[in-house]
Scaffold this motif. Structure first.
Motif, PDB file in Angstrom:
ATOM      1  N   PRO A  24     -32.855  37.381  15.167  1.00 45.87           N
ATOM      2  CA  PRO A  24     -32.780  38.444  16.469  1.00 45.87           C
ATOM      3  C   PRO A  24     -31.761  38.152  17.296  1.00 45.87           C
ATOM      4  O   PRO A  24     -30.967  38.614  18.172  1.00 45.87           O
ATOM      5  N   LEU A  57     -37.217  32.273  22.794  1.00 43.38           N
ATOM      6  CA  LEU A  57     -36.565  33.560  22.418  1.00 43.38           C
ATOM      7  C   LEU A  57     -37.087  34.495  23.342  1.00 43.38           C
ATOM      8  O   LEU A  57     -38.222  34.711  23.617  1.00 43.38           O
ATOM      9  N   ASP A  58     -36.086  35.657  24.066  1.00 41.94           N
ATOM     10  CA  ASP A  58     -36.640  36.465  24.739  1.00 41.94           C
ATOM     11  C   ASP A  58     -35.654  37.787  24.081  1.00 41.94           C
ATOM     12  O   ASP A  58     -34.590  38.172  24.522  1.00 41.94           O
ATOM     13  N   GLY A  59     -36.372  38.629  23.272  1.00 38.29           N
ATOM     14  CA  GLY A  59     -35.571  39.483  22.586  1.00 38.29           C
ATOM     15  C   GLY A  59     -34.580  39.033  21.739  1.00 38.29           C
ATOM     16  O   GLY A  59     -34.835  38.178  20.717  1.00 38.29           O
ATOM     17  N   GLU A  60     -33.252  39.574  22.013  1.00 32.10           N
ATOM     18  CA  GLU A  60     -32.291  39.243  21.371  1.00 32.10           C
ATOM     19  C   GLU A  60     -31.357  38.075  21.857  1.00 32.10           C
ATOM     20  O   GLU A  60     -30.376  37.778  21.533  1.00 32.10           O
ATOM     21  N   ASP A  61     -32.078  37.296  22.651  1.00 31.74           N
ATOM     22  CA  ASP A  61     -31.285  36.069  23.360  1.00 31.74           C
ATOM     23  C   ASP A  61     -32.335  35.049  23.623  1.00 31.74           C
ATOM     24  O   ASP A  61     -33.416  35.230  23.354  1.00 31.74           O
ATOM     25  N   ARG A 103     -39.438  32.702  31.563  1.00 37.05           N
ATOM     26  CA  ARG A 103     -39.589  34.066  30.933  1.00 37.05           C
ATOM     27  C   ARG A 103     -39.843  35.016  31.954  1.00 37.05           C
ATOM     28  O   ARG A 103     -39.398  36.310  31.492  1.00 37.05           O
TER      29      ARG A 103
END
Length: 119
Positions: A24, A57-61, A103
């Motif tokens: 991701p 991880l938070d999505g793609e970052d 988050r």
């Protein structure tokens, strides 16, 4: 697996291998390893593979502010185990865990607390 490992697993929940985390983020597993070596991520061996908490991880970052918070914790002398415990242990005054607060874009207070422990 030691009692301490089981306790950390209970707190953290889901883990991602370096390969799973790299997808991701759009980076190589070696880049994840480099981030761990630079104290910008934390990883431990789980099931024979170096892994990181999925909550990092938070999505793609990466979760906003996580690398800086990890640096603060390591500068304060926290071991990987101690830092993971701190990040994933509920704190009624936040409320929730420090990683949940980060988050939810409430990282300023988390970093303030991490800085306070460094002195």
């Amino acid at each position: 697996m030691t009692q301490s490992d089981r306790e950390i697993d209970e707190l953290v929940g889901d883990w991602l291998t370096l390969r799973e985390a790299a997808v991701p983020l759009g980076v190589s597993p070696n880049r994840i390893k480099t981030l761990i070596r630079e104290n910008r991520l934390m990883g431990v061996v789980r099931g024979g593979e170096l892994s990181i908490p999925a909550a990092f991880l938070d999505g793609e970052d990466l979760v906003k502010g996580l690398p800086g918070t990890i640096v603060l914790l390591t500068d304060a002398g926290f071991s990987t185990e101690e830092a993971l415990r701190w990040l994933f242990t509920p704190d009624e005054s936040l409320p929730g865990t420090p990683i949940q607060a980060m988050r939810e874009n409430r990282g300023t207070e988390v970093r303030r607390r991490a800085q306070g422990m460094a002195f």
